[in-house]
Design a protein around this motif. Structure first.
Motif, PDB file in Angstrom:
ATOM      1  N   VAL A 377       0.874  -1.183   0.000  1.00 30.05           N
ATOM      2  CA  VAL A 377       0.000   0.000   0.000  1.00 30.05           C
ATOM      3  C   VAL A 377       0.906   1.227   0.000  1.00 30.05           C
ATOM      4  O   VAL A 377       1.898   1.297   0.733  1.00 30.05           O
ATOM      5  CB  VAL A 377      -0.927   0.019   1.233  1.00 30.05           C
ATOM      6  CG1 VAL A 377      -1.825   1.247   1.203  1.00 30.05           C
ATOM      7  CG2 VAL A 377      -1.758  -1.257   1.275  1.00 30.05           C
ATOM      8  N   GLU A 378       0.552   2.208  -0.853  1.00 35.31           N
ATOM      9  CA  GLU A 378       1.373   3.413  -0.957  1.00 35.31           C
ATOM     10  C   GLU A 378       0.573   4.663  -0.585  1.00 35.31           C
ATOM     11  O   GLU A 378      -0.616   4.760  -0.900  1.00 35.31           O
ATOM     12  CB  GLU A 378       1.916   3.576  -2.390  1.00 35.31           C
ATOM     13  CG  GLU A 378       2.874   2.481  -2.810  1.00 35.31           C
ATOM     14  CD  GLU A 378       3.383   2.689  -4.211  1.00 35.31           C
ATOM     15  OE1 GLU A 378       2.901   3.641  -4.881  1.00 35.31           O
ATOM     16  OE2 GLU A 378       4.246   1.916  -4.663  1.00 35.31           O
ATOM     17  N   VAL A 397      16.626  11.295   4.046  1.00 38.31           N
ATOM     18  CA  VAL A 397      15.269  11.176   4.583  1.00 38.31           C
ATOM     19  C   VAL A 397      14.937   9.697   4.705  1.00 38.31           C
ATOM     20  O   VAL A 397      15.222   8.900   3.791  1.00 38.31           O
ATOM     21  CB  VAL A 397      14.243  11.879   3.677  1.00 38.31           C
ATOM     22  CG1 VAL A 397      12.845  11.772   4.274  1.00 38.31           C
ATOM     23  CG2 VAL A 397      14.628  13.341   3.458  1.00 38.31           C
ATOM     24  N   SER A 398      14.333   9.301   5.819  1.00 34.69           N
ATOM     25  CA  SER A 398      14.010   7.888   6.040  1.00 34.69           C
ATOM     26  C   SER A 398      12.768   7.777   6.898  1.00 34.69           C
ATOM     27  O   SER A 398      12.292   8.761   7.474  1.00 34.69           O
ATOM     28  CB  SER A 398      15.183   7.176   6.722  1.00 34.69           C
ATOM     29  OG  SER A 398      15.448   7.764   7.984  1.00 34.69           O
ATOM     30  N   VAL A 399      12.251   6.535   6.948  1.00 36.34           N
ATOM     31  CA  VAL A 399      11.121   6.193   7.828  1.00 36.34           C
ATOM     32  C   VAL A 399      11.584   5.065   8.730  1.00 36.34           C
ATOM     33  O   VAL A 399      12.194   4.093   8.265  1.00 36.34           O
ATOM     34  CB  VAL A 399       9.885   5.758   7.019  1.00 36.34           C
ATOM     35  CG1 VAL A 399       8.776   5.291   7.957  1.00 36.34           C
ATOM     36  CG2 VAL A 399       9.401   6.903   6.151  1.00 36.34           C
ATOM     37  N   ARG A 400      11.307   5.187  10.008  1.00 28.19           N
ATOM     38  CA  ARG A 400      11.771   4.190  10.968  1.00 28.19           C
ATOM     39  C   ARG A 400      10.596   3.597  11.734  1.00 28.19           C
ATOM     40  O   ARG A 400       9.541   4.206  11.856  1.00 28.19           O
ATOM     41  CB  ARG A 400      12.760   4.814  11.940  1.00 28.19           C
ATOM     42  CG  ARG A 400      13.968   5.454  11.286  1.00 28.19           C
ATOM     43  CD  ARG A 400      14.864   6.140  12.289  1.00 28.19           C
ATOM     44  NE  ARG A 400      15.928   6.914  11.640  1.00 28.19           N
ATOM     45  CZ  ARG A 400      16.780   7.703  12.293  1.00 28.19           C
ATOM     46  NH1 ARG A 400      16.691   7.800  13.620  1.00 28.19           N
ATOM     47  NH2 ARG A 400      17.702   8.374  11.632  1.00 28.19           N
ATOM     48  N   ASP A 404       9.990  -3.444   6.691  1.00 26.04           N
ATOM     49  CA  ASP A 404       9.883  -3.540   5.230  1.00 26.04           C
ATOM     50  C   ASP A 404       9.275  -2.294   4.587  1.00 26.04           C
ATOM     51  O   ASP A 404       8.865  -2.327   3.416  1.00 26.04           O
ATOM     52  CB  ASP A 404       9.053  -4.770   4.824  1.00 26.04           C
ATOM     53  CG  ASP A 404       9.741  -6.060   5.244  1.00 26.04           C
ATOM     54  OD1 ASP A 404      10.984  -6.068   5.283  1.00 26.04           O
ATOM     55  OD2 ASP A 404       9.021  -7.026   5.533  1.00 26.04           O
ATOM     56  N   ALA A 405       9.194  -1.185   5.307  1.00 25.72           N
ATOM     57  CA  ALA A 405       8.696   0.058   4.707  1.00 25.72           C
ATOM     58  C   ALA A 405       9.759   0.632   3.779  1.00 25.72           C
ATOM     59  O   ALA A 405      10.951   0.625   4.087  1.00 25.72           O
ATOM     60  CB  ALA A 405       8.342   1.061   5.797  1.00 25.72           C
ATOM     61  N   ILE A 429       4.322   0.296   2.069  1.00 25.24           N
ATOM     62  CA  ILE A 429       4.359  -0.621   3.207  1.00 25.24           C
ATOM     63  C   ILE A 429       3.583  -1.896   2.846  1.00 25.24           C
ATOM     64  O   ILE A 429       2.469  -1.822   2.318  1.00 25.24           O
ATOM     65  CB  ILE A 429       3.734   0.026   4.461  1.00 25.24           C
ATOM     66  CG1 ILE A 429       4.459   1.330   4.812  1.00 25.24           C
ATOM     67  CG2 ILE A 429       3.779  -0.929   5.647  1.00 25.24           C
ATOM     68  CD1 ILE A 429       3.844   2.063   6.012  1.00 25.24           C
ATOM     69  N   PRO A 430       4.130  -3.078   3.122  1.00 23.21           N
ATOM     70  CA  PRO A 430       3.388  -4.332   2.871  1.00 23.21           C
ATOM     71  C   PRO A 430       2.103  -4.368   3.708  1.00 23.21           C
ATOM     72  O   PRO A 430       2.074  -3.904   4.848  1.00 23.21           O
ATOM     73  CB  PRO A 430       4.370  -5.430   3.289  1.00 23.21           C
ATOM     74  CG  PRO A 430       5.720  -4.784   3.233  1.00 23.21           C
ATOM     75  CD  PRO A 430       5.504  -3.350   3.593  1.00 23.21           C
TER      76      PRO A 430
END
Length: 464
Positions: A377-378, A397-400, A404-405, A429-430
């Motif tokens: 899903v985006e 820039v990142s997501v924590r 698996d994101a 994200i799955p």
């Protein structure tokens, strides 16, 4: 008596004097403890004002309010428009500091550190040096214009103008690099806006400190109007001890003046002659009084000559003048001090922990709420990254926190000093990693060359 004269004389005094110009004040030169205190408090402030625009730190002016670039350099820190909260915070603290000082010791700010007072005293000192003391200046103004008067007045005004010009150049130097400003003036290439403000502040300083002087304190300064509500019976201020000084009158040396019903005041009027706002402190506390202490020094010098005890005019509370015990430390003062300490502590912590990078994340509402691509899903976001540091940096820039994101798009960006960049990205994200249809995700931005330069923002992620 003419009819018009009779009508004018029947009007109340306050009405008749409303449009009458005040007489020029000729202050007497005096020395004493409070005169020295004013000198030693005013000189460091004056030196700091004059020197700060010339200081260079890290290749930049130490103090520069660069309005066209929308950034304020304050020593090693740079503030941007989004840091306006700090300015508001600082002004509130300054107001509380002023309230605290007023409750404690009256208008000593006006008497010792107010720019109007500092520059007025400077101009009076120049006037006294060139034209002489009080009596000499009075005599000079009364005599016809001759070569002596033209020379002394011309030298006085020329020195005033030079001081006013230096003041204006220094003040404008806080907004335009002062070396460039002076160089452009010498080379006649100065920008018209800068030239206007230099001319404006030169004229304003010349008029305010040279001619308006006490008029600014009496009629233009709002502080003089509302400071009285902060006074109480335990506020230290310049006061005249009427129980000791009355009745006034001259006396012969070594005469038993008390047997004649006289007090310690010999009615010499020195306290009036040294007052920069031309009031008689013996008439009681007045809103014009700036608590400068000159009348205290003048009265003490007279008491010393007569062999009387000092303190006929002194810093005192109403309670102590009335012979009661003064309560300097009182709930009102404690409340102001506590509020000021709390604000100063929080401000210091906020400045110390200030991260020179900022990020805002806005989920894009111009597309579908979410997009399903196979098992993923985006959501689409707009990242607004702000480099508030004084140097350029590369940022990642990142997501924590979500397994698996994947963040798709330009996740490595370069920002110049003060640059604000908006970057579109997609977060994938799955489905198996989503525990709900609406979850919080935390975005991070971090400088490559400084791990401590990091900011985060929580946004919402929507899914089926």
């Amino acid at each position: 008596m003419q009819k018009g004269d009779q009508i004018a004389s029947d009007k109340p005094k306050q009405y008749r004097e409303l449009y009458v110009a005040d007489d020029k004040i000729y202050t007497r030169k005096i020395t004493g403890f409070f005169t020295k205190v004013r000198r030693y408090t005013g000189m460091p402030l004056l030196a700091g004002f004059l020197l700060c625009p010339w200081l260079i730190l890290d290749g930049r002016p130490a103090m520069l309010f660069d309005l066209p670039a929308r950034k304020f350099h304050v020593f090693w820190l740079t503030f941007w428009p989004q840091d306006a909260m700090y300015l508001a915070w600082l002004l509130i603290m300054a107001a509380f500091l002023l309230f605290t000082i007023t409750v404690l010791v009256g208008r000593v700010y006006c008497g010792y550190t107010c720019p109007q007072t500092v520059w007025t005293m400077m101009f009076i000192r120049v006037e006294s040096f060139i034209q002489g003391d009080r009596n000499a200046r009075i005599k000079l103004d009364k005599q016809p214009w001759d070569s002596q008067k033209i020379f002394k007045k011309g030298a006085t005004y020329a020195t005033w103008f030079l001081i006013a010009l230096v003041t204006a150049l220094t003040f404008v130097g806080y907004f335009v690099p002062i070396r460039e400003l002076i160089s452009s003036i010498v080379n006649l290439t100065v920008h018209p806006v800068a030239a206007f403000w230099v001319a404006f502040f030169t004229g304003a300083t010349f008029l305010n400190a040279g001619f308006m002087r006490e008029q600014v304190c009496k009629y233009m300064c709002p502080y003089a109007r509302f400071q009285s509500v902060m006074y109480d019976k335990n506020t230290l201020a310049v006061r005249y001890d009427a129980s000791r000084g009355e009745s006034r009158g001259p006396r012969k040396p070594k005469e038993d003046y008390k047997a004649k019903g006289l007090g310690d005041c010999i009615d010499c009027s020195w306290c009036v002659q040294v007052c920069p706002v031309n009031i008689d402190i013996r008439d009681g506390t007045q809103y014009e009084c700036i608590d400068c202490g000159l009348c205290v020094d003048a009265c003490n010098s007279v008491m010393d000559k007569l062999g009387y005890e000092r303190g006929l005019i002194r810093y005192a509370t109403v309670e102590s003048i009335e012979g009661k015990k003064a309560h300097i430390i009182r709930p009102r003062l404690i409340g102001y001090l506590l509020a000021l300490c709390v604000m100063a502590t929080l401000f210091s912590i906020s400045i110390a922990n200030r991260v020179p990078v900022g990020m805002d994340v806005l989920r894009d509402r111009g597309v579908n709420l979410y997009r399903v691509r196979g098992e993923n899903v985006e959501n689409v976001y707009s990242l607004r990254v702000n480099n508030k540091d004084r140097d350029p940096h590369y940022y990642n820039v990142s997501v924590r926190g979500i397994e698996d994101a994947k963040l798709l798009g330009n996740t490595r960006i370069y920002l110049e000093e003060g640059e604000i960049l908006t970057v579109p990205v997609r977060l994938s994200i799955p489905k198996s990693a989503l525990s709900a249809s609406n979850i919080g995700v935390e975005f991070y931005v971090q400088a490559e060359d400084n791990a401590e330069m990091e900011a985060s923002h929580i946004a919402r992620f929507l899914s089926p």
